[in-house]
Design a protein around this motif. Structure first.
Motif, PDB file in Angstrom:
ATOM      1  N   SER A 106       3.422  -1.521   8.226  1.00 45.56           N
ATOM      2  CA  SER A 106       3.128  -0.947   7.021  1.00 45.56           C
ATOM      3  C   SER A 106       4.467  -0.365   6.265  1.00 45.56           C
ATOM      4  O   SER A 106       4.841  -0.638   5.096  1.00 45.56           O
ATOM      5  N   THR A 140      -2.454   1.266   0.449  1.00 48.58           N
ATOM      6  CA  THR A 140      -2.054   0.238   1.245  1.00 48.58           C
ATOM      7  C   THR A 140      -0.640   0.050   0.602  1.00 48.58           C
ATOM      8  O   THR A 140       0.001   0.558  -0.098  1.00 48.58           O
ATOM      9  N   PRO A 175      -6.568   5.232   9.177  1.00 50.00           N
ATOM     10  CA  PRO A 175      -7.225   4.129   9.771  1.00 50.00           C
ATOM     11  C   PRO A 175      -6.379   3.261  10.655  1.00 50.00           C
ATOM     12  O   PRO A 175      -6.576   2.141  11.407  1.00 50.00           O
ATOM     13  N   SER A 193      -7.596   6.556   2.582  1.00 48.89           N
ATOM     14  CA  SER A 193      -7.830   5.618   3.659  1.00 48.89           C
ATOM     15  C   SER A 193      -8.417   4.332   3.126  1.00 48.89           C
ATOM     16  O   SER A 193      -9.077   4.445   2.223  1.00 48.89           O
ATOM     17  N   TRP A 194      -7.884   3.184   3.420  1.00 49.64           N
ATOM     18  CA  TRP A 194      -8.073   1.900   3.114  1.00 49.64           C
ATOM     19  C   TRP A 194      -7.651   1.419   1.533  1.00 49.64           C
ATOM     20  O   TRP A 194      -8.158   0.345   1.242  1.00 49.64           O
TER      21      TRP A 194
END
Length: 204
Positions: free
Chosen positions: A44, A15, A35, A11-12
């Motif tokens: 995304s 990407t 998230p 998470s985060w």
């Protein structure tokens, strides 16, 4: 993929830019959707497809709020690999297989591994105690050879404690078919992690 190395869905950190960089380099990048809203997940996925024509995946931690909706988006977008964890994923397996997608199940025990096998998952992310978030009670060094013998017909990706070629070689010799490297890939230039944090990780 060319190299048996996977970027887990952190998470985060995992990407579109980092995911596509790993896939372009011959590994498998997995997008973190924890998230993200369904709209952000779709955006995304489409961004990744602009950055690479190589296989990639998305992660769905089914216990988390919004995970089912993100999985629906992945299925609609026909994402090549869906990494599922902490939840009932038979419906994802069925629908992914309809378009030729693969399902990678994160497991920490023999019970989890056999359940994933029973519903038709294509591979296992065997996650040892050393791994963040999903790590179980047993170390990678013990868990990988155990599950490799218990579920011999499913490919195994080891997650937890692997950061270099020596670790990769060790896991291949213990029965894994590849490894996931979280902290290692989080220190790359494409990672959004703060520079001072990357330096701290590398210095260890």
């Amino acid at each position: 993929i060319k190299h048996p190395i996977v970027l887990p869905g952190m998470s985060w950190i995992s990407t579109p830019v980092l995911v596509s960089a790993v896939s372009n380099a011959g590994g498998l990048g997995i997008l973190a959707t924890g998230p993200l809203s369904p709209e952000e997940t779709r955006k995304s996925i489409r961004e990744i497809r602009k950055l690479t024509d190589k296989p990639f995946g998305i992660g769905c931690t089914l216990l988390m709020p919004g995970a089912k909706e993100n999985a629906e988006v992945a299925l609609e977008e026909k994402v090549p690999v869906i990494n599922v964890s902490l939840g009932k994923a038979d419906w994802i397996v069925k629908r992914a297989h309809e378009y030729g997608g693969l399902v990678l199940a994160t497991v920490v025990s023999e019970k989890h591994a056999k359940s994933a096998h029973a519903i038709g998952c294509d591979a296992l992310m065997v996650t040892g105690h050393e791994a963040a978030a999903h790590g179980g009670d047993v170390t990678s060094l013990v868990l990988v050879p155990s599950l490799a013998s218990k579920v011999p017909d499913l490919p195994i990706i080891c997650a937890g404690g692997i950061a270099d070629g020596r670790g990769l070689a060790a896991m291949l010799s213990l029965g894994a078919d590849g490894v996931a490297m979280g902290s290692r890939l989080a220190t790359t230039s494409e990672s959004p992690l703060a520079h001072n944090v990357k330096e701290e990780i590398v210095s260890k």
